[in-house]
Design a protein around this motif. Sequence first.
Motif, mmCIF file in Angstrom:
data_model
loop_
_atom_site.group_PDB
_atom_site.id
_atom_site.type_symbol
_atom_site.label_atom_id
_atom_site.label_comp_id
_atom_site.label_asym_id
_atom_site.label_seq_id
_atom_site.Cartn_x
_atom_site.Cartn_y
_atom_site.Cartn_z
ATOM 1 N N GLU A 8 -10.675 -41.731 -25.838
ATOM 2 C CA GLU A 8 -11.492 -40.614 -26.105
ATOM 3 C C GLU A 8 -11.969 -38.693 -26.052
ATOM 4 O OE1 GLU A 8 -15.050 -42.140 -23.750
ATOM 5 O OE2 GLU A 8 -14.030 -43.605 -23.930
ATOM 6 N N LYS A 9 -11.990 -38.583 -26.937
ATOM 7 C CA LYS A 9 -12.076 -37.523 -27.810
ATOM 8 C C LYS A 9 -13.094 -36.609 -26.726
ATOM 9 C CE LYS A 9 -10.124 -37.763 -31.293
ATOM 10 N NZ LYS A 9 -8.419 -36.278 -31.388
ATOM 11 N N LYS A 10 -12.934 -35.484 -26.232
ATOM 12 C CA LYS A 10 -13.211 -34.793 -24.988
ATOM 13 C C LYS A 10 -12.844 -32.897 -25.117
ATOM 14 C CE LYS A 10 -13.923 -35.271 -19.976
ATOM 15 N NZ LYS A 10 -14.991 -35.646 -20.452
ATOM 16 N N ASP A 11 -13.608 -32.535 -25.137
ATOM 17 C CA ASP A 11 -13.914 -31.426 -25.707
ATOM 18 C C ASP A 11 -13.975 -29.938 -23.423
ATOM 19 O OD1 ASP A 11 -13.944 -30.649 -27.818
ATOM 20 O OD2 ASP A 11 -16.518 -30.815 -28.053
ATOM 21 N N VAL A 12 -12.882 -29.434 -23.937
ATOM 22 C CA VAL A 12 -12.544 -29.034 -22.465
ATOM 23 C C VAL A 12 -12.272 -27.263 -22.602
ATOM 24 C CG1 VAL A 12 -11.418 -31.048 -20.983
ATOM 25 C CG2 VAL A 12 -10.241 -29.689 -22.237
ATOM 26 N N PRO A 13 -12.388 -26.650 -21.602
ATOM 27 C CA PRO A 13 -12.132 -25.156 -22.007
ATOM 28 C C PRO A 13 -10.483 -24.560 -21.895
ATOM 29 C CG PRO A 13 -13.456 -25.741 -19.066
ATOM 30 C CD PRO A 13 -13.314 -27.013 -20.107
ATOM 31 N N ASP A 14 -10.515 -24.123 -22.762
ATOM 32 C CA ASP A 14 -9.058 -24.141 -23.518
ATOM 33 C C ASP A 14 -9.143 -22.706 -21.577
ATOM 34 O OD1 ASP A 14 -9.705 -23.657 -25.629
ATOM 35 O OD2 ASP A 14 -10.328 -21.448 -26.093
ATOM 36 N N GLY A 15 -6.996 -22.835 -21.984
ATOM 37 C CA GLY A 15 -6.816 -22.426 -20.441
ATOM 38 C C GLY A 15 -6.399 -23.374 -19.460
ATOM 39 N N LEU A 16 -7.107 -24.698 -19.395
ATOM 40 C CA LEU A 16 -7.128 -25.182 -18.682
ATOM 41 C C LEU A 16 -6.102 -26.223 -18.393
ATOM 42 C CD1 LEU A 16 -9.106 -26.689 -16.728
ATOM 43 C CD2 LEU A 16 -9.278 -28.234 -18.000
ATOM 44 N N SER A 17 -5.447 -25.910 -17.538
ATOM 45 C CA SER A 17 -4.103 -27.111 -16.644
ATOM 46 C C SER A 17 -4.220 -28.339 -16.355
ATOM 47 C CB SER A 17 -3.489 -26.114 -15.241
ATOM 48 O OG SER A 17 -4.304 -26.332 -14.893
ATOM 49 N N ILE A 18 -3.481 -29.422 -16.367
ATOM 50 C CA ILE A 18 -3.950 -30.806 -15.822
ATOM 51 C C ILE A 18 -4.799 -30.430 -14.083
ATOM 52 C CG2 ILE A 18 -2.673 -32.722 -14.746
ATOM 53 C CD1 ILE A 18 -0.909 -31.909 -17.544
ATOM 54 N N SER A 19 -3.864 -29.905 -13.612
ATOM 55 C CA SER A 19 -4.689 -29.749 -12.350
ATOM 56 C C SER A 19 -5.983 -30.098 -12.177
ATOM 57 C CB SER A 19 -4.150 -28.731 -11.548
ATOM 58 O OG SER A 19 -4.921 -28.499 -9.816
ATOM 59 N N GLY A 20 -6.336 -28.233 -12.849
ATOM 60 C CA GLY A 20 -8.075 -28.171 -13.529
ATOM 61 C C GLY A 20 -8.550 -29.031 -13.957
ATOM 62 N N LEU A 21 -8.217 -29.676 -15.127
ATOM 63 C CA LEU A 21 -9.053 -30.781 -15.841
ATOM 64 C C LEU A 21 -8.560 -31.833 -14.516
ATOM 65 C CD1 LEU A 21 -9.635 -32.956 -17.880
ATOM 66 C CD2 LEU A 21 -7.507 -33.482 -18.185
ATOM 67 N N LEU A 22 -7.789 -32.494 -13.588
ATOM 68 C CA LEU A 22 -8.452 -33.504 -12.466
ATOM 69 C C LEU A 22 -9.857 -33.193 -12.003
ATOM 70 C CD1 LEU A 22 -4.543 -34.419 -11.977
ATOM 71 C CD2 LEU A 22 -6.266 -35.813 -13.199
ATOM 72 N N GLU A 23 -9.059 -31.630 -11.444
ATOM 73 C CA GLU A 23 -10.631 -31.455 -10.540
ATOM 74 C C GLU A 23 -12.229 -31.101 -11.161
ATOM 75 O OE1 GLU A 23 -11.683 -26.547 -8.902
ATOM 76 O OE2 GLU A 23 -9.837 -27.477 -8.300
ATOM 77 N N LEU A 24 -12.271 -30.872 -12.594
ATOM 78 C CA LEU A 24 -13.615 -30.520 -13.754
ATOM 79 C C LEU A 24 -13.639 -32.310 -13.598
ATOM 80 C CD1 LEU A 24 -15.082 -29.101 -15.384
ATOM 81 C CD2 LEU A 24 -13.075 -30.364 -17.077
ATOM 82 N N LEU A 25 -12.893 -33.418 -13.040
ATOM 83 C CA LEU A 25 -12.920 -34.880 -13.852
ATOM 84 C C LEU A 25 -13.406 -34.953 -12.036
ATOM 85 C CD1 LEU A 25 -10.655 -35.543 -16.106
ATOM 86 C CD2 LEU A 25 -13.393 -35.068 -16.092
ATOM 87 N N ASN A 26 -13.363 -34.546 -11.224
ATOM 88 C CA ASN A 26 -13.998 -35.263 -9.596
ATOM 89 C C ASN A 26 -12.633 -35.828 -9.773
ATOM 90 O OD1 ASN A 26 -15.762 -33.393 -8.690
ATOM 91 N ND2 ASN A 26 -16.626 -34.702 -9.861
ATOM 92 N N ILE A 27 -11.781 -36.282 -10.219
ATOM 93 C CA ILE A 27 -10.229 -37.113 -9.449
ATOM 94 C C ILE A 27 -9.175 -36.933 -8.685
ATOM 95 C CG2 ILE A 27 -8.326 -38.330 -10.536
ATOM 96 C CD1 ILE A 27 -9.978 -38.712 -13.494
#
Length: 76
Positions: A8-27
């Motif tokens: 699925e297409k998802k808009d995320v902030p620029d400069g986000l790391s994989i760790s930051g993405l997982l945190e953003l998604l509460n994973i």
Amino acid sequence: MTITLNGEKKDVPDGLSISGLLELLNIQHQRVAVERNEHIVKKAAYLSTVLKDGDVLEVVSFMGGGAEGAGLRFNV
């Protein structure tokens, strides 16, 4: 920026790391495997791997027991 996450297409902030993405998604990163552009990312690299516009990611959680559907994709 836009990434594809588990199909699925998802808009995320620029400069986000994989760790930051997982945190953003509460994973919890300890319980998942992450594939970026068809390459498995080692957990040690989650913090230093910065996402780029157009990246394709799969985030998968594994559960023990050998049950059908043991490898589960997160719905994001």
